[in-house]
Design an enzyme around this catalytic site. Structure first.
Site, short mmCIF file in Angstrom:
data_model
loop_
_atom_site.label_atom_id
_atom_site.label_comp_id
_atom_site.label_asym_id
_atom_site.label_seq_id
_atom_site.Cartn_x
_atom_site.Cartn_y
_atom_site.Cartn_z
N ILE A 234 49.15 22.20 7.03
CA ILE A 234 48.04 22.96 7.61
C ILE A 234 47.49 23.90 6.55
CG2 ILE A 234 47.36 24.51 9.47
CD1 ILE A 234 49.71 23.49 11.08
N GLN A 235 46.17 24.04 6.51
CA GLN A 235 45.54 24.86 5.48
C GLN A 235 46.00 26.31 5.56
OE1 GLN A 235 44.05 22.47 7.27
NE2 GLN A 235 42.04 21.89 6.44
N GLY A 238 50.87 28.39 3.35
CA GLY A 238 51.93 28.34 2.36
C GLY A 238 52.51 26.96 2.19
N HIS A 290 44.43 16.89 4.37
CA HIS A 290 45.00 17.72 5.44
C HIS A 290 44.93 17.01 6.78
CE1 HIS A 290 45.75 21.38 3.10
NE2 HIS A 290 44.57 21.19 2.51
N ARG A 325 51.86 29.95 10.22
CA ARG A 325 51.62 31.29 9.68
C ARG A 325 50.95 32.16 10.74
NH1 ARG A 325 47.99 32.64 4.21
NH2 ARG A 325 48.52 34.86 4.08
N SER A 333 42.75 34.32 5.10
CA SER A 333 42.99 33.57 3.87
C SER A 333 42.07 32.36 3.76
CB SER A 333 44.45 33.12 3.83
OG SER A 333 44.73 32.42 2.64
N HIS A 337 39.17 31.59 0.95
CA HIS A 337 39.15 30.31 0.25
C HIS A 337 37.78 29.64 0.37
CE1 HIS A 337 41.31 27.29 -1.94
NE2 HIS A 337 41.03 26.33 -1.07
N GLN A 458 59.90 35.61 -0.97
CA GLN A 458 59.00 36.15 0.06
C GLN A 458 57.91 36.97 -0.62
OE1 GLN A 458 59.38 35.64 3.54
NE2 GLN A 458 57.31 36.46 3.56
N ALA A 464 45.00 37.50 1.74
CA ALA A 464 44.66 37.98 3.08
C ALA A 464 45.07 39.43 3.27
CB ALA A 464 45.33 37.10 4.13
#
Length: 616
Positions: A234-235, A238, A290, A325, A333, A337, A458, A464
C-alpha cells in the site's frame, strides 16, 4: 625649562585630593597627554604656549610632564577636575567629554579588578576545598608513605584526568543510551527492545475479542517447497523499507542476489530456479503498480503458474502479507508525494477482468501530473483515491460492484468494504504496522520461522511529521478517511494482542524447557547414584566402608530425592490397589502389599529414570 611668570600665576599651587574622593585608579600619564592635546588645540591657551603637543601616536610623555602630571593627580573627581586650571581653559563641551572618558576608564578598570579578585578568591576557596577532600581521602596514605609534593601533584593530575574522562563519557553516552553509566545496569535485566515504540504504555486495554486461532499465527512455510509469500504494498506505509528487508536483510540458506544499480533481486528457492517471494523487489510490478487485494488474488496464480499445464500445477499456499500505517500520517505523506510529481498512472485497478472507465474513476487533475498541489485542493477532490485507500486496497471490490458507485447505496457500500477489509486482514498470514517496527520484525520472525540479520529501525521523523496542520484540518482528514481510521484501530488492537500472546507463549516455552532440564539433571544424578550403589554391593565389605565414608556427603541429598520418588510411587500403587475388588486372604494381602510397596518404589524410580533418558 623655565616657566613664564603668567603661566605660573595662572596655574597657582597644585590641588590636593578632596576629602572622601575615591583613590585614583587610572593612568595619569595617558590622561595628562589627552588633556594637553585638547588644551593645545585652542589657540592662545597657556598650555600651548608652555609646552607644544607632540604628534598623535607618540608613546613618550610631554617635555613638560612634571608641569601637567601633578595637578591632574589631584583631579580624580568631577569637582576637582572643574576647579583645575587646565580644565578652566577648555570649553564646556570638551570638559564634559573629558569627564565621560575618565568615568568610563574608571568603571572598566574597576570591573576588571573585581573580576580578577573574584577569580582569585574562587581559586583560593577551591584549593582549600580540594585540599580538605584529599586530606580526608588520602590522609592515611600520606601519613604512612610520607608522600611528597610531587606525588600529591601526580595524584591530583590522575583525579582530574578521571573526572575529565567521566565528563567526556557522559557527553558521548547521554541519558539512558549508555547502560554502563546506569547503576541499575548491574542488577536489572536488559530493557525490552520491543517496549513502547510509540511512546505509549507497554500494556493496553483490548477493545476486540479474538479467538486463540486469530492470535496464534504460525505458518508452516517451507521455502524449499511450493509455498509463496505475496506482499501487498500500500502506498506510503513504509512498504518500500519492509520490501528491502525481505530481499536484503533476511537469513536464508540461499540469499537473494541483488546487483548494484538494479532494484529487483533474484530470490530463488534452494536448489530450484523458482522464486519464493512475490513483491516489488523480487518479481517487479507483475500485476500492476501497487496492485490491491482484488487484483493480486486473481493475478498471482496466473502469473506464477500461467505457463504450466493445469494438471501439472502444484498445490501452492499463497501467504499474503502487508503493512498498515496511521491514516492521517499516510494521507499527508501521499499528498507530499503527489506534490513532488507522483501520479501512479500505471496502476491498472483491474476488477472483474476489466479496468474502470473514466466515468467510474474520474481524474482529479488535468495535465501530466498534480505537482505543486496545495493541501486544500488535494482534500477537495471527491474522486481522490487517497481517501480510505487502505480499506479499498484490502477489501474485495467485487462485492460492491468494483468502481461502479450506482450498484448500492453509499452507506451500505462503506459497511461492506470495511467488513471485507477486516476479514481479509485477520486471515492474512501476517501484517505489520509502521509505528511498531521492532514488533513487526518479531511477529514476522515468529510467524514464518525466518530471522532477520539486523534489527528494524523506528523512524519517528518523516515527511508527514514535518507538515504542521491545525486541529480543524486534522479533523477533516480523519473525516475523509473514516473507514481507514476504524480499520487501523481494529488492526492495531489485533496486532498488539498477537504480539502479547506470542510473548507469553515464548515465556511459557522457556519455562517448560527449564523445568525439563532440571528434571533431566535430577534423573541423571539418581541414575549415577544407583549405578554406584550397585557397584558398591559387589565389592568387599572393607571397600564398601571406605566408599560409604567418601560418599557420606551425598547420602542426605539422595535420601531426600528417593523419599520423594518413593512417596509418589506408593501413592499411585495405593490408588491402583483400592480399585481392585477381588477377595483375598488378609495375611496374604498384607504380605503382598509389602512386596508391592518395595517393588513399586524400584519400579517407579526406574520408570522416572527411563522417562528422563527418553527425553535426553
Amino acid at each position: 625649562m623655565a616657566l613664564p611668570a603668567c603661566a605660573a600665576r595662572g596655574l597657582g599651587r597644585p590641588l590636593q585630593p578632596e576629602q572622601g574622593a575615591p583613590a585614583r585608579t587610572t593612568c595619569p600619564r595617558q590622561h595628562s597627554r589627552v588633556e594637553a592635546e585638547l588644551a593645545a588645540s585652542r589657540s592662545g591657551s597657556v598650555a600651548a604656549s608652555v609646552c607644544a603637543s607632540p604628534p598623535r601616536g607618540v608613546s613618550h610623555g610631554f617635555n613638560c610632564r612634571p608641569f601637567l602630571d601633578e595637578p591632574l593627580r589631584a583631579s580624580s573627581s568631577l569637582a576637582g577636575a572643574v576647579r583645575a586650571p587646565l580644565f578652566a581653559l577648555l570649553s564646556r563641551g570638551r570638559r564634559k567629554r573629558m569627564h565621560d572618558l575618565r568615568r568610563r576608564w574608571d568603571l572598566g578598570s574597576l570591573c576588571r579588578a573585581l573580576l580578577t579578585r573574584g577569580l582569585a578568591a574562587l581559586g583560593h576557596s577551591l584549593k582549600h576545598v580540594l585540599g580538605a577532600i584529599f586530606s580526608k581521602i588520602f590522609g592515611p596514605l600520606a601519613s604512612v608513605g610520607n608522600m611528597d609534593e610531587k606525588s600529591n601533584k601526580l595524584l591530583l593530575a590522575l583525579v582530574m584526568l578521571f573526572l575529565f574522562a567521566v565528563i567526556v563519557l557522559q557527553y558521548v553516552c547521554p541519558g539512558t543510551e549508555c547502560q554502563l553509566l546506569r547503576l541499575q545496569a548491574f542488577s536489572s535485566p536488559v530493557p525490552d527492545p520491543y517496549r513502547s515504540e510509540d511512546e505509549s504504555s507497554a500494556r493496553f486495554v483490548p477493545r476486540y475479542n479474538f479467538s486463540r486461532g486469530d492470535l496464534l499465527r504460525k505458518v508452516d512455510f517451507d521455502i524449499k517447497g511450493d509455498d509463496l509469500i505475496v506482499f501487498l504494498h500500500i502506498q506510503k506505509t513504509g512498504g518500500t523499507t519492509f520490501g528491502r528487508h525481505l530481499v536484503r536483510n533476511i537469513q536464508l540458506e540461499q540469499p537473494c542476489e541483488c546487483r548494484v544499480g538494479q532494484k529487483k533481486c533474484t530470490c530463488h528457492r534452494p536448489g530450484k530456479r523458482e522464486t519464493w517471494l512475490f513483491s516489488r523487489f523480487s518479481t517487479g510490478w507483475s500485476c500492476g503498480l501497487h496492485a490491491d487485494w482484488t487484483e493480486l488474488t486473481s493475478c498471482v496464480p496466473a502469473v506464477v503458474d500461467g505457463k504450466r499445464d493445469a494438471k501439472l500445477r502444484p498445490a501452492r499456499n499463497f501467504h499474503y502479507i502487508t503493512i498498515l500505517r496511521d491514516p492521517v500520517s499516510r494521507y499527508l505523506s501521499e499528498w507530499r508525494h503527489v506534490q513532488r510529481g507522483a501520479t501512479w498512472k500505471a496502476s491498472l485497478h483491474v476488477c472483474d477482468g476489466r479496468p474502470p472507465t473514466s466515468e467510474e474513476l474520474p481524474s482529479c487533475y488535468t495535465g501530466d501530473d498534480w505537482s505543486g498541489c496545495p493541501l486544500k485542493e488535494f482534500m477537495d477532490c471527491p474522486y481522490n483515491l487517497a481517501n480510505n485507500r487502505q480499506v479499498r486496497m484490502l477489501s474485495d471490490l467485487t462485492l460492491v460492484g468494483c468502481y461502479n458507485l450506482s450498484v448500492m447505496p453509499e452507506k451500505q457500500r462503506n459497511k461492506v468494504l470495511l467488513e471485507s477489509a477486516k476479514t481479509n486482514l485477520k486471515h492474512m498470514a501476517f501484517f505489520g504496522l509502521t509505528e511498531f517496527q521492532r514488533k513487526t520484525q518479531y511477529l514476522f520472525e515468529k510467524t514464518f520461522n525466518m530471522n532477520f540479520i539486523s534489527p528494524f529501525t523506528q523512524y519517528n521523523t518523516t515527511r508527514a511529521s514535518s507538515v504542521e496542520i491545525n486541529e480543524e484540518i486534522q479533523k477533516r482528514i480523519e473525516g475523509l478517511n473514516f473507514l481507514d481510521m476504524e480499520l487501523y484501530s481494529y488492526a492495531k488492537d489485533l496486532f498488539l494482542q498477537r504480539y502479547q500472546f506470542m510473548r507469553q507463549k515464548e515465556h511459557q516455552e522457556a519455562r517448560r524447557k527449564r523445568q525439563e532440564q532440571r528434571k533431566f539433571l535430577k534423573g541423571r544424578f539418581l541414575q549415577t547414584h544407583f549405578q554406584s550403589h550397585n557397584q558398591g554391593q559387589s565389592q568387599t565389605p572393607s571397600q564398601n566402608v571406605s566408599r560409604y565414608a567418601n560418599v557420606n556427603g551425598s547420602q542426605s541429598l539422595m535420601h531426600t530425592l528417593m523419599q520423594n520418588v518413593t512417596q509418589s510411587s506408593r501413592q499411585k500403587e495405593a490408588r491402583d490397589s483400592s480399585r481392585q475388588k477381588e477377595a483375598r486372604d488378609s495375611p496374604r494381602q498384607t504380605a503382598g502389599q509389602g512386596q508391592n510397596d518395595s517393588g513399586s518404589s524400584s519400579n517407579g524410580t526406574n520408570d522416572y529414570i527411563g522417562s528422563v533418558e527418553k527425553w535426553r
